[in-house]
Motif scaffolding. Structure first.
Motif, PDB file in Angstrom:
ATOM      1  N   THR A 131       0.832  -1.204   0.000  1.00  0.00           N
ATOM      2  CA  THR A 131       0.000   0.000   0.000  1.00  0.00           C
ATOM      3  C   THR A 131       0.867   1.255   0.000  1.00  0.00           C
ATOM      4  OG1 THR A 131      -1.751  -1.175   1.192  1.00  0.00           O
ATOM      5  CG2 THR A 131      -1.851   1.232   1.189  1.00  0.00           C
ATOM      6  N   GLY A 132       1.894   1.269   0.833  1.00  0.00           N
ATOM      7  CA  GLY A 132       2.812   2.409   0.848  1.00  0.00           C
ATOM      8  C   GLY A 132       3.503   2.595  -0.490  1.00  0.00           C
ATOM      9  N   GLY A 133       3.921   1.483  -1.089  1.00  0.00           N
ATOM     10  CA  GLY A 133       4.549   1.556  -2.404  1.00  0.00           C
ATOM     11  C   GLY A 133       3.579   2.017  -3.469  1.00  0.00           C
ATOM     12  N   ALA A 134       2.348   1.537  -3.420  1.00  0.00           N
ATOM     13  CA  ALA A 134       1.342   1.907  -4.419  1.00  0.00           C
ATOM     14  C   ALA A 134       1.032   3.401  -4.346  1.00  0.00           C
ATOM     15  CB  ALA A 134       0.066   1.094  -4.212  1.00  0.00           C
ATOM     16  N   ILE A 135       0.897   3.940  -3.145  1.00  0.00           N
ATOM     17  CA  ILE A 135       0.624   5.373  -2.992  1.00  0.00           C
ATOM     18  C   ILE A 135       1.759   6.190  -3.606  1.00  0.00           C
ATOM     19  CG2 ILE A 135       0.386   7.257  -1.326  1.00  0.00           C
ATOM     20  CD1 ILE A 135      -0.971   5.211   0.552  1.00  0.00           C
ATOM     21  N   THR A 136       2.996   5.773  -3.357  1.00  0.00           N
ATOM     22  CA  THR A 136       4.157   6.469  -3.915  1.00  0.00           C
ATOM     23  C   THR A 136       4.128   6.442  -5.443  1.00  0.00           C
ATOM     24  OG1 THR A 136       5.472   5.856  -1.970  1.00  0.00           O
ATOM     25  CG2 THR A 136       6.673   6.565  -3.924  1.00  0.00           C
ATOM     26  N   LEU A 137       3.849   5.277  -6.016  1.00  0.00           N
ATOM     27  CA  LEU A 137       3.829   5.156  -7.475  1.00  0.00           C
ATOM     28  C   LEU A 137       2.702   5.969  -8.098  1.00  0.00           C
ATOM     29  CD1 LEU A 137       4.591   1.359  -8.052  1.00  0.00           C
ATOM     30  CD2 LEU A 137       6.135   3.305  -8.263  1.00  0.00           C
ATOM     31  N   PHE A 138       1.537   5.961  -7.473  1.00  0.00           N
ATOM     32  CA  PHE A 138       0.414   6.737  -7.992  1.00  0.00           C
ATOM     33  C   PHE A 138       0.771   8.233  -8.010  1.00  0.00           C
ATOM     34  CE2 PHE A 138      -3.646   4.022  -7.682  1.00  0.00           C
ATOM     35  CZ  PHE A 138      -2.946   2.866  -8.022  1.00  0.00           C
ATOM     36  N   MET A 139       1.396   8.707  -6.947  1.00  0.00           N
ATOM     37  CA  MET A 139       1.779  10.114  -6.872  1.00  0.00           C
ATOM     38  C   MET A 139       2.801  10.458  -7.945  1.00  0.00           C
ATOM     39  SD  MET A 139       2.110  10.549  -2.720  1.00  0.00           S
ATOM     40  CE  MET A 139       3.039  12.052  -2.905  1.00  0.00           C
ATOM     41  N   ALA A 140       3.831   9.640  -8.074  1.00  0.00           N
ATOM     42  CA  ALA A 140       4.897   9.915  -9.042  1.00  0.00           C
ATOM     43  C   ALA A 140       4.367   9.884 -10.475  1.00  0.00           C
ATOM     44  CB  ALA A 140       6.025   8.904  -8.875  1.00  0.00           C
ATOM     45  N   THR A 141       3.518   8.907 -10.780  1.00  0.00           N
ATOM     46  CA  THR A 141       2.984   8.792 -12.127  1.00  0.00           C
ATOM     47  C   THR A 141       2.110   9.984 -12.480  1.00  0.00           C
ATOM     48  OG1 THR A 141       3.055   6.374 -11.953  1.00  0.00           O
ATOM     49  CG2 THR A 141       1.701   7.296 -13.713  1.00  0.00           C
ATOM     50  N   SER A 142       1.306  10.438 -11.526  1.00  0.00           N
ATOM     51  CA  SER A 142       0.449  11.600 -11.782  1.00  0.00           C
ATOM     52  C   SER A 142       1.280  12.859 -12.008  1.00  0.00           C
ATOM     53  CB  SER A 142      -0.512  11.811 -10.620  1.00  0.00           C
ATOM     54  OG  SER A 142       0.180  12.173  -9.436  1.00  0.00           O
ATOM     55  N   LEU A 143       2.495  12.914 -11.433  1.00  0.00           N
ATOM     56  CA  LEU A 143       3.381  14.068 -11.605  1.00  0.00           C
ATOM     57  C   LEU A 143       4.308  13.914 -12.808  1.00  0.00           C
ATOM     58  CD1 LEU A 143       4.359  14.653  -7.855  1.00  0.00           C
ATOM     59  CD2 LEU A 143       2.826  16.060  -9.251  1.00  0.00           C
ATOM     60  N   GLY A 144       4.214  12.768 -13.502  1.00  0.00           N
ATOM     61  CA  GLY A 144       5.049  12.543 -14.677  1.00  0.00           C
ATOM     62  C   GLY A 144       6.490  12.222 -14.352  1.00  0.00           C
ATOM     63  N   ILE A 145       6.734  11.649 -13.173  1.00  0.00           N
ATOM     64  CA  ILE A 145       8.110  11.348 -12.755  1.00  0.00           C
ATOM     65  C   ILE A 145       8.381   9.863 -12.934  1.00  0.00           C
ATOM     66  CG2 ILE A 145       9.755  11.406 -10.842  1.00  0.00           C
ATOM     67  CD1 ILE A 145       8.062  13.683  -9.643  1.00  0.00           C
ATOM     68  N   PRO A 146       9.363   9.505 -13.768  1.00  0.00           N
ATOM     69  CA  PRO A 146       9.702   8.088 -13.935  1.00  0.00           C
ATOM     70  C   PRO A 146      10.499   7.582 -12.746  1.00  0.00           C
ATOM     71  CG  PRO A 146      11.136   9.439 -15.303  1.00  0.00           C
ATOM     72  CD  PRO A 146      10.159  10.382 -14.639  1.00  0.00           C
ATOM     73  N   VAL A 147       9.857   6.842 -11.864  1.00  0.00           N
ATOM     74  CA  VAL A 147      10.522   6.343 -10.660  1.00  0.00           C
ATOM     75  C   VAL A 147      10.782   4.845 -10.792  1.00  0.00           C
ATOM     76  CG1 VAL A 147       9.496   8.101  -9.187  1.00  0.00           C
ATOM     77  CG2 VAL A 147       8.351   5.899  -9.440  1.00  0.00           C
ATOM     78  N   SER A 148      11.571   4.363  -9.883  1.00  0.00           N
ATOM     79  CA  SER A 148      11.886   2.941  -9.859  1.00  0.00           C
ATOM     80  C   SER A 148      10.912   2.200  -8.956  1.00  0.00           C
ATOM     81  CB  SER A 148      13.313   2.725  -9.352  1.00  0.00           C
ATOM     82  OG  SER A 148      13.518   1.366  -9.040  1.00  0.00           O
ATOM     83  N   THR A 149      10.181   1.254  -9.528  1.00  0.00           N
ATOM     84  CA  THR A 149       9.304   0.419  -8.702  1.00  0.00           C
ATOM     85  C   THR A 149      10.130  -0.444  -7.754  1.00  0.00           C
ATOM     86  OG1 THR A 149       9.236  -1.220 -10.491  1.00  0.00           O
ATOM     87  CG2 THR A 149       7.463   0.380 -10.417  1.00  0.00           C
ATOM     88  N   THR A 150      11.333  -0.798  -8.179  1.00  0.00           N
ATOM     89  CA  THR A 150      12.231  -1.572  -7.317  1.00  0.00           C
ATOM     90  C   THR A 150      12.609  -0.778  -6.073  1.00  0.00           C
ATOM     91  OG1 THR A 150      13.163  -2.569  -9.307  1.00  0.00           O
ATOM     92  CG2 THR A 150      14.381  -2.890  -7.266  1.00  0.00           C
ATOM     93  N   HIS A 151      13.036   0.473  -6.271  1.00  0.00           N
ATOM     94  CA  HIS A 151      13.406   1.320  -5.143  1.00  0.00           C
ATOM     95  C   HIS A 151      12.226   1.510  -4.203  1.00  0.00           C
ATOM     96  CE1 HIS A 151      16.799   3.520  -7.574  1.00  0.00           C
ATOM     97  NE2 HIS A 151      16.861   2.201  -7.679  1.00  0.00           N
ATOM     98  N   THR A 152      11.056   1.730  -4.798  1.00  0.00           N
ATOM     99  CA  THR A 152       9.872   2.064  -4.007  1.00  0.00           C
ATOM    100  C   THR A 152       9.469   0.924  -3.088  1.00  0.00           C
ATOM    101  OG1 THR A 152       9.111   3.501  -5.799  1.00  0.00           O
ATOM    102  CG2 THR A 152       7.482   2.839  -4.155  1.00  0.00           C
ATOM    103  N   ILE A 153       9.345  -0.286  -3.629  1.00  0.00           N
ATOM    104  CA  ILE A 153       8.891  -1.406  -2.809  1.00  0.00           C
ATOM    105  C   ILE A 153       9.972  -1.833  -1.813  1.00  0.00           C
ATOM    106  CG2 ILE A 153       9.605  -3.284  -4.346  1.00  0.00           C
ATOM    107  CD1 ILE A 153       6.340  -3.049  -2.258  1.00  0.00           C
ATOM    108  N   THR A 154      11.249  -1.686  -2.202  1.00  0.00           N
ATOM    109  CA  THR A 154      12.320  -2.010  -1.260  1.00  0.00           C
ATOM    110  C   THR A 154      12.260  -1.090  -0.050  1.00  0.00           C
ATOM    111  OG1 THR A 154      13.759  -2.784  -3.060  1.00  0.00           O
ATOM    112  CG2 THR A 154      14.813  -2.261  -0.961  1.00  0.00           C
TER     113      THR A 154
END
Length: 335
Positions: A263-286
């Motif tokens: 859930t914490g990782g999903a919230i982070t990814l949703f925020m980054a994607t809405s802002l157009g920021i290519p983030v690492s899903t690996t970094h986020t879930i780790t």
């Protein structure tokens, strides 16, 4: 370079290579979506990959192409991009993914692609063609994404512990085995939404450089759909070498911890994607897994394993950039 210099045949080949990278992205990063739900034994591996692949594709209908626009037009100046730059970027990213997959290191396919694009562009025209704003926000989120995942995962874990302080462990386990199906699905949705768009961005800038699209033209829907299909297929085949590292080597997880991390990782990814920021899903879930583990005690996290993962994060962009620069040179001189 004039658009006509890139033939249709070359464009088709590079699109196929890009889609192959997209497949590898899903394959390499499958552990991000399924490691927690597999390690807690909520789902069997084949069930988990089917769930993750489904929501990777469903993301097509949820997110706008903000991340694709950043990758395609916001990292390097599109004017410097030609088929050799795209070739170098893809080969550099694929090579780094293969190396890290082989050794079971959960590095970032996203940053491998960014590094590849930067390395090939700099090899061709120098650093002057980099776009600082897009590059800096991408690099900044190497740190921000895992920290945000860690904070959110840890806070959710503390909140759940406080709310359910009187519940028996058996009851908590039973509830969160169901809840984790939702959290794993949400994380897979965020994974597909952010990662598939990175390949779409590369194809977008290729089409612009080849003259098949204008700078302000939208990306054809068939390209977007193909990217989502390929990342879903890659996830379906899974990256089992990395699942063990993500699911058990960092910290031991129970369903409640897995749900909070996802859930914490999903919230982070949703925020980054809405802002157009290519983030690492690996970094986020780790980061989210570490956050959950650290709420038990600092010793619950295997910091040596986490340190090795962070080292891979630091090396990904420069290493993939170097490999891409070499690939660009080879392509320029021999293809």
């Amino acid at each position: 370079m004039e658009p006509a210099q890139i033939s249709l045949a070359v464009v088709i080949v590079l699109v196929l290579v890009a889609l192959a990278f997209d497949f590898m992205n899903g394959f390499h990063d499958a552990a991000n979506s399924i490691a927690t739900v597999v390690s807690t034994r909520v789902l069997k591996p084949h069930q988990a990959v089917l769930l993750a692949a489904t929501f990777n594709f469903v993301a097509l209908f949820v997110f706008h192409l903000s991340v694709a626009a950043t990758v395609g037009k916001g990292i390097v100046d599109p004017e410097i991009v030609d088929h050799y730059v795209v070739f170098g970027a893809l080969v550099g990213a694929i090579a780094w993914n293969i190396i890290t997959w082989w050794y079971g290191i959960p590095s970032s396919s996203s940053h491998a692609l960014i590094g590849g694009l930067v390395g090939a562009a700099v090899a061709k025209g120098g650093a002057v063609f980099l776009i600082p704003a897009g590059l800096l926000k991408t690099v900044a989120f190497i740190l921000i994404a895992p920290l945000l995942g860690m904070v959110l995962g840890g806070l959710l874990m503390l909140l759940v512990a406080r709310v359910l302080v009187r519940a028996t462990p058996a009851k908590v386990d039973r509830w969160f085995r169901r809840i984790q199906l939702v959290s794993a699905s949400a994380y897979s949705l965020g994974h597909g939404g952010n990662d598939a768009q990175k390949t779409a961005g590369i194809i977008w800038v290729l089409f612009i450089s080849a003259g098949y699209l204008g700078p302000d033209d939208p990306l054809p829907m068939w390209v977007v759909a193909a990217c989502y299909v390929m990342i879903a297929l890659g996830t379906a085949f899974g990256g089992w070498r990395i699942v063990k590292t993500m699911g058990q080597k960092i910290t031991k997880l129970k369903p409640v911890g897995g749900a909070c991390a996802e859930t914490g990782g999903a919230i982070t990814l949703f925020m980054a994607t809405s802002l157009g920021i290519p983030v690492s899903t690996t970094h986020t879930i780790t980061g989210a897994i570490i956050g959950v583990g650290s709420t038990q005690s600092l010793s619950a996290v295997r910091w040596g394993v986490a340190g090795n993962i962070v080292l891979a994060w630091v090396l990904t962009i420069p290493c993939s950039a170097f490999l891409a620069a070499v690939a660009w040179w080879l392509g320029e001189h021999f293809l």
